[in-house]
Design a protein around this motif. Structure first.
Motif, PDB file in Angstrom:
ATOM      1  N   ARG A   1      20.406   5.801 -35.707  1.00 17.20           N
ATOM      2  CA  ARG A   1      21.586   5.370 -36.212  1.00 17.20           C
ATOM      3  C   ARG A   1      22.094   6.376 -36.894  1.00 17.20           C
ATOM      4  O   ARG A   1      21.656   7.209 -37.574  1.00 17.20           O
ATOM      5  CB  ARG A   1      21.227   4.313 -37.230  1.00 17.20           C
ATOM      6  CG  ARG A   1      20.985   3.025 -36.877  1.00 17.20           C
ATOM      7  CD  ARG A   1      21.445   1.995 -37.568  1.00 17.20           C
ATOM      8  NE  ARG A   1      20.876   0.529 -37.180  1.00 17.20           N
ATOM      9  CZ  ARG A   1      20.020  -0.065 -37.631  1.00 17.20           C
ATOM     10  NH1 ARG A   1      19.487   0.023 -38.792  1.00 17.20           N
ATOM     11  NH2 ARG A   1      19.341  -1.177 -37.095  1.00 17.20           N
TER      12      ARG A   1
ATOM     13  N   ARG B   1      24.251   8.319 -39.655  1.00 17.04           N
ATOM     14  CA  ARG B   1      24.137   8.111 -41.254  1.00 17.04           C
ATOM     15  C   ARG B   1      25.728   8.572 -41.843  1.00 17.04           C
ATOM     16  O   ARG B   1      25.612   8.198 -42.917  1.00 17.04           O
ATOM     17  CB  ARG B   1      23.121   8.821 -41.790  1.00 17.04           C
ATOM     18  CG  ARG B   1      21.858   8.245 -41.789  1.00 17.04           C
ATOM     19  CD  ARG B   1      20.727   8.807 -42.582  1.00 17.04           C
ATOM     20  NE  ARG B   1      21.200   8.757 -43.830  1.00 17.04           N
ATOM     21  CZ  ARG B   1      20.268   9.407 -45.114  1.00 17.04           C
ATOM     22  NH1 ARG B   1      19.230   9.512 -44.650  1.00 17.04           N
ATOM     23  NH2 ARG B   1      20.785   9.325 -46.340  1.00 17.04           N
TER      24      ARG B   1
ATOM     25  N   GLU C   1      25.011   3.318 -33.037  1.00 15.51           N
ATOM     26  CA  GLU C   1      23.767   2.959 -32.779  1.00 15.51           C
ATOM     27  C   GLU C   1      23.223   2.825 -31.303  1.00 15.51           C
ATOM     28  O   GLU C   1      24.031   2.271 -30.529  1.00 15.51           O
ATOM     29  CB  GLU C   1      23.339   2.079 -33.886  1.00 15.51           C
ATOM     30  CG  GLU C   1      22.800   0.696 -33.233  1.00 15.51           C
ATOM     31  CD  GLU C   1      22.386  -0.301 -34.186  1.00 15.51           C
ATOM     32  OE1 GLU C   1      22.804  -0.272 -35.431  1.00 15.51           O
ATOM     33  OE2 GLU C   1      21.538  -1.370 -33.753  1.00 15.51           O
TER      34      GLU C   1
ATOM     35  N   GLN D   1      17.548  14.116 -37.864  1.00 15.65           N
ATOM     36  CA  GLN D   1      16.844  13.109 -38.899  1.00 15.65           C
ATOM     37  C   GLN D   1      16.784  14.134 -40.076  1.00 15.65           C
ATOM     38  O   GLN D   1      16.967  13.746 -41.065  1.00 15.65           O
ATOM     39  CB  GLN D   1      15.788  12.454 -38.409  1.00 15.65           C
ATOM     40  CG  GLN D   1      15.243  11.398 -38.955  1.00 15.65           C
ATOM     41  CD  GLN D   1      14.123  10.817 -38.628  1.00 15.65           C
ATOM     42  OE1 GLN D   1      13.440  11.399 -37.481  1.00 15.65           O
ATOM     43  NE2 GLN D   1      13.354   9.503 -39.236  1.00 15.65           N
TER      44      GLN D   1
ATOM     45  N   ASP E   1      19.290   8.142 -38.642  1.00 20.35           N
ATOM     46  CA  ASP E   1      18.229   7.561 -39.022  1.00 20.35           C
ATOM     47  C   ASP E   1      17.337   7.163 -37.826  1.00 20.35           C
ATOM     48  O   ASP E   1      18.172   6.631 -36.785  1.00 20.35           O
ATOM     49  CB  ASP E   1      18.421   6.184 -39.819  1.00 20.35           C
ATOM     50  CG  ASP E   1      18.765   6.279 -41.360  1.00 20.35           C
ATOM     51  OD1 ASP E   1      18.139   7.529 -41.880  1.00 20.35           O
ATOM     52  OD2 ASP E   1      19.462   5.478 -41.994  1.00 20.35           O
TER      53      ASP E   1
END
Ligand code: ADP
Ligand code: ZN
Length: 753
Positions: A136, A138, A171, A192, A198
């Motif tokens: 996902r 962020r 996503e 990440q 994420d």
């Protein structure tokens, strides 16, 4: 530039925002805006360059590169908002996957995980779960642009990953990133570590339709009635004009084949199609047939999909990769390009009406309106058309096509009625006739379907000593006794308590179950036929994932009797079923609704249609305490026309649909006096020309989940109803708010509860 933005709030207007310089937005774009101090998701519905008279704030972000809503759907949602008396934003919300409206991811996740919410929505097939890892995004768009510029040169794979995420709505599954875009796991790890994405692991339901192969197309020649139906459809498809066809065909007459052929023709003319079914999980056989004919071109939208899968399916439809959509109610809004055909299977079903949240739309009516707007064809199919559709056909607004015979001249089953008021009571709840028919089938190794349209063990529990009945403290309705776990359960709000061993009123020790639910029928069945393999199907046995299918599989492979609520009446096509028994037809007849009779007729006809579908003839026994009821008299002869004629005459005399439209206005609040007061004020204000006002009265479920409920029912034509509502609501809404009473208009209500 300025944009009108629709927000999913119960305010009947749009809001003006400034479009930042250089942004290219059009109607249908999803945006973030600040509204009353909060960041919210909205949709642009209009763009103009004339500045508003007041200061406005800018749009914060555009969420997708392309507008999410195509023009025709945007247009349609506007009609929905106007007709069903809700905000445009609420109508749009119903039309797009729920994930697109998320306010924050955390909120969405807790909703998805709420077990109560998912228990209430048992419409999806639930087959096993898989763990998937999803990546996902962020960061917001501005920061993303900065980071992209940085990464572009030094780490092109990471930049690519961010771009893919952005384009796919923020996503994407890790496996998909790897498989489709060749983006490695370490690129994701690095992003990440930088706090840009994420990686979350979640449990999702495996899509049970993903691998369904389906039955191959049927090569047998069409019957002359099927030919006629297709001619009527094709004429409009080729001519490019609007037409609604009411396909009234008895059960097993080949309606589904007509849908398939019609879709085939739409496709060959370069058009897409939507098929609406009442509940996907109850019609697996139908879905398999569509998959078999159209394979990869089909997108099955169902509630068993995870949010991500749903969004993916929706995008493939929007992009034109999947030209055919199958789904329940909300699929009527699917963004199929060049949509030429919408099929509404079992058009009389009440599940097409959304009654619990705004917009309270009926997908069948929306389908007709959508086709009218896009000059396409709507096919409404049923063995027992709703009286509204049937009347429209009689008046010539819809084209009526009949399929009066079953395929290969198979006869409709013979129906017998047993009057339960006379004769021996010792074998209750079964009559001798029903027992005999079941015994015959068991001996011949044929299959039986038994309908009892109430779940649980008993309708209610009563103390024979003082007459005390256990009621829900929140809803006042009587609690249903469930033998498993010895619980008393409220079927409206889910309240449950252990059944006490003595009466709280008089201390009596012999509390007695009254009335009849599926559990009690099952118990009686086991007593009479201990060797029979009984499969029970109701809300209580289908709660777990995949339960529907497992139960049907079991019935198919080793079961003798399928016993259940209305779930067993729908769409099943098992040639070995040669007997159908209705344990008590009275459950449905006694509902406080002017359509109770119509519903009973439909249910009896549908369930009778489950038998005699193979080479063996079928038989039906209906047990009732009111054999003289119209619904039962006509169901015996499969006489829809006769039933409709009498029922329509009565509806006309009483001023009910289809002769008048209804607007049910519901009032709800914690303080009974205030609810009543507001209902009275509205009742008074709603009076007007050409309108009949019934009430205000306490709602049939006067108390539900701790709220007091009143209602006003209006009859009239839809223009006067809309006018009266606008006038009354415009004046009284602030007053209702001050008294903390929620007022909800429900246009064309399907249930009076
Ligand atoms: P309905 O949808 O009206 O219940 P179906 O379309 O499911 O009816 O048809 C009932 C059965 O008859 C199915 O098994 C179907 O394959 C078969 N069938 C349909 N049309 C024909 C046809 N023209 N010739 C032979 N069999 C057919
Ligand atoms: Zn309750």
């Amino acid at each position: 530039m300025y944009a009108q933005v629709a927000l999913p709030i119960p305010l009947d207007r749009t809001f003006t925002y400034e479009v930042p310089h250089g942004w290219n937005v059009v109607p249908g774009h999803r945006v973030l805006v600040r509204f009353r101090g909060k960041v919210r998701t909205g949709f642009i519905v209009e763009v103009s360059d004339s500045p508003p008279s007041v200061d406005v704030s800018p749009i914060l972000d555009v969420m997708d590169p392309e507008p999410v809503l195509p023009e025709d759907v945007l247009h349609l949602t506007r009609w929905v908002a106007e007709y069903y008396l809700c905000s445009w934003g609420d109508a749009i919300k119903a039309a797009v996957p729920s994930g697109l409206f998320r306010e924050s991811r955390r909120e969405v996740r807790s909703k998805v995980l709420d077990p109560e919410a998912s228990a209430r929505k048992l419409e999806g097939p639930r087959l096993g779960t898989v763990r998937v890892r999803t990546v996902r995004l962020r960061v917001p768009k501005e920061e993303l642009d900065l980071r992209l510029a940085e990464l572009e040169a030094r780490a092109p794979r990471q930049a690519e990953c961010l771009r893919v995420l952005w384009e796919r709505g923020g996503e994407v599954r890790l496996s998909e990133l790897e498989g489709r875009w060749r983006i490695g796991r370490d690129s994701v790890r690095r992003l990440q570590a930088k706090g840009l994405v994420d990686l979350v692991e979640e449990e999702v339901v495996r899509d049970p339709f993903a691998e369904v192969r389906g039955d191959p197309p049927d090569g047998s020649p069409l019957t002359s009635h099927q030919e006629e139906a297709l001619r009527v459809v094709q004429e409009a498809l080729e001519g490019g004009f609007y037409r609604t066809v009411l396909l009234w065909g008895v059960t097993g007459s080949g309606k589904t084949r007509v849908y398939l052929e019609a879709m085939d023709r739409a496709l060959s003319l370069g058009k897409g199609a939507i098929v609406l079914v009442p509940e996907i999980s109850l019609t697996p056989q139908t879905v398999r047939r569509f998959k078999g004919w159209f394979g990869e071109q089909v997108a099955v939208l169902h509630s068993g999909l995870s949010e991500g899968e749903r969004y993916d399916a929706w995008r493939m439809v929007r992009e034109g990769t999947r030209r055919i959509v199958i789904g329940a109610r909300s699929a009527v809004f699917a963004p199929v390009p060049d949509l030429g055909l919408i099929v509404v299977d079992e058009e009389h079903e009440t599940t097409y009406k959304q009654y619990d949240t705004s917009p309270r739309y009926n997908a069948k009516d929306v389908a007709v309106v959508r086709m009218k707007m896009s000059k396409g064809v709507a096919i409404l199919g049923s063995a027992t058309p709703s009286l509204e559709s049937y009347y429209n056909a009689l008046k010539g607004k819809f084209v009526l096509v009949r399929l009066p015979e079953r395929i290969r001249g198979r006869p409709l089953p013979e129906v017998e009625v047993v009057d339960m008021r006379v004769g021996a009571k010792e074998r209750w709840p079964f009559s001798d006739l029903l027992l005999e028919k079941v015994r015959e089938r068991l001996e011949r190794r044929e299959k039986v379907i038994l309908l009892q349209n109430r779940r649980g063990y008993a309708a209610f529990v009563q103390c024979p000593n003082c007459g005390h009945v256990f009621r829900c403290p929140r809803c006042r309705v009587s609690l249903t006794y469930h033998a498993a776990g010895r619980n008393l359960v409220c079927h409206y709000c889910g309240f449950r308590r252990k059944a006490p061993s003595s009466c709280p009123n008089c201390g009596g020790l012999h509390l007695r179950p009254r009335g009849l639910g599926t559990e009690r029928v099952e118990e009686a069945l086991e007593r009479s036929f201990p060797e029979a393999e009984v499969v029970r199907m109701d809300l209580d046995t289908t709660g777990r994932k995949g339960a529907h299918w497992r139960l049907l599989d079991r019935f198919w492979s080793e079961g003798d009797v399928l016993l259940g609520t209305q779930m067993v009446a729908k769409g099943l096509d098992y040639p070995e079923v040669t007997f159908v028994g209705v344990v008590s037809a009275d459950v449905c007849l006694s509902l406080p609704d002017f359509r109770a009779g119509e519903r009973t007729f439909q249910l009896l006809t549908q369930v009778a249609g489950r038998t005699g579908r193979g080479d063996l003839p079928g038989e039906v026994v209906i047990q009732t305490c009111s054999p003289e009821e119209r619904a039962i008299r006509f169901a015996v002869n499969h006489d829809f026309e006769g039933y409709a004629e009498e029922e329509l005459r009565e509806r006309k005399a009483l001023g009910y649909p289809p002769f008048k439209r209804l607007l049910l206005v519901k009032f709800r609040g914690k303080d009974e006096a205030e609810v009543r007061k507001v209902a009275e004020m509205y009742g008074e204000a709603l009076k007007g020309d050409g309108i009949e006002v019934l009430g205000p009265v306490e709602a049939p479920l006067g108390r539900l989940r701790g709220y007091f409920r009143w209602q006003v029912l209006l009859k009239g034509d839809h223009v006067s109803l809309h006018r009266a509502w606008a006038k009354a609501d415009g004046r009284l809404r602030p007053e209702a708010r001050r008294r903390e009473v929620t007022v909800v208009p429900d246009m064309d209500p399907v249930g009076m509860l």
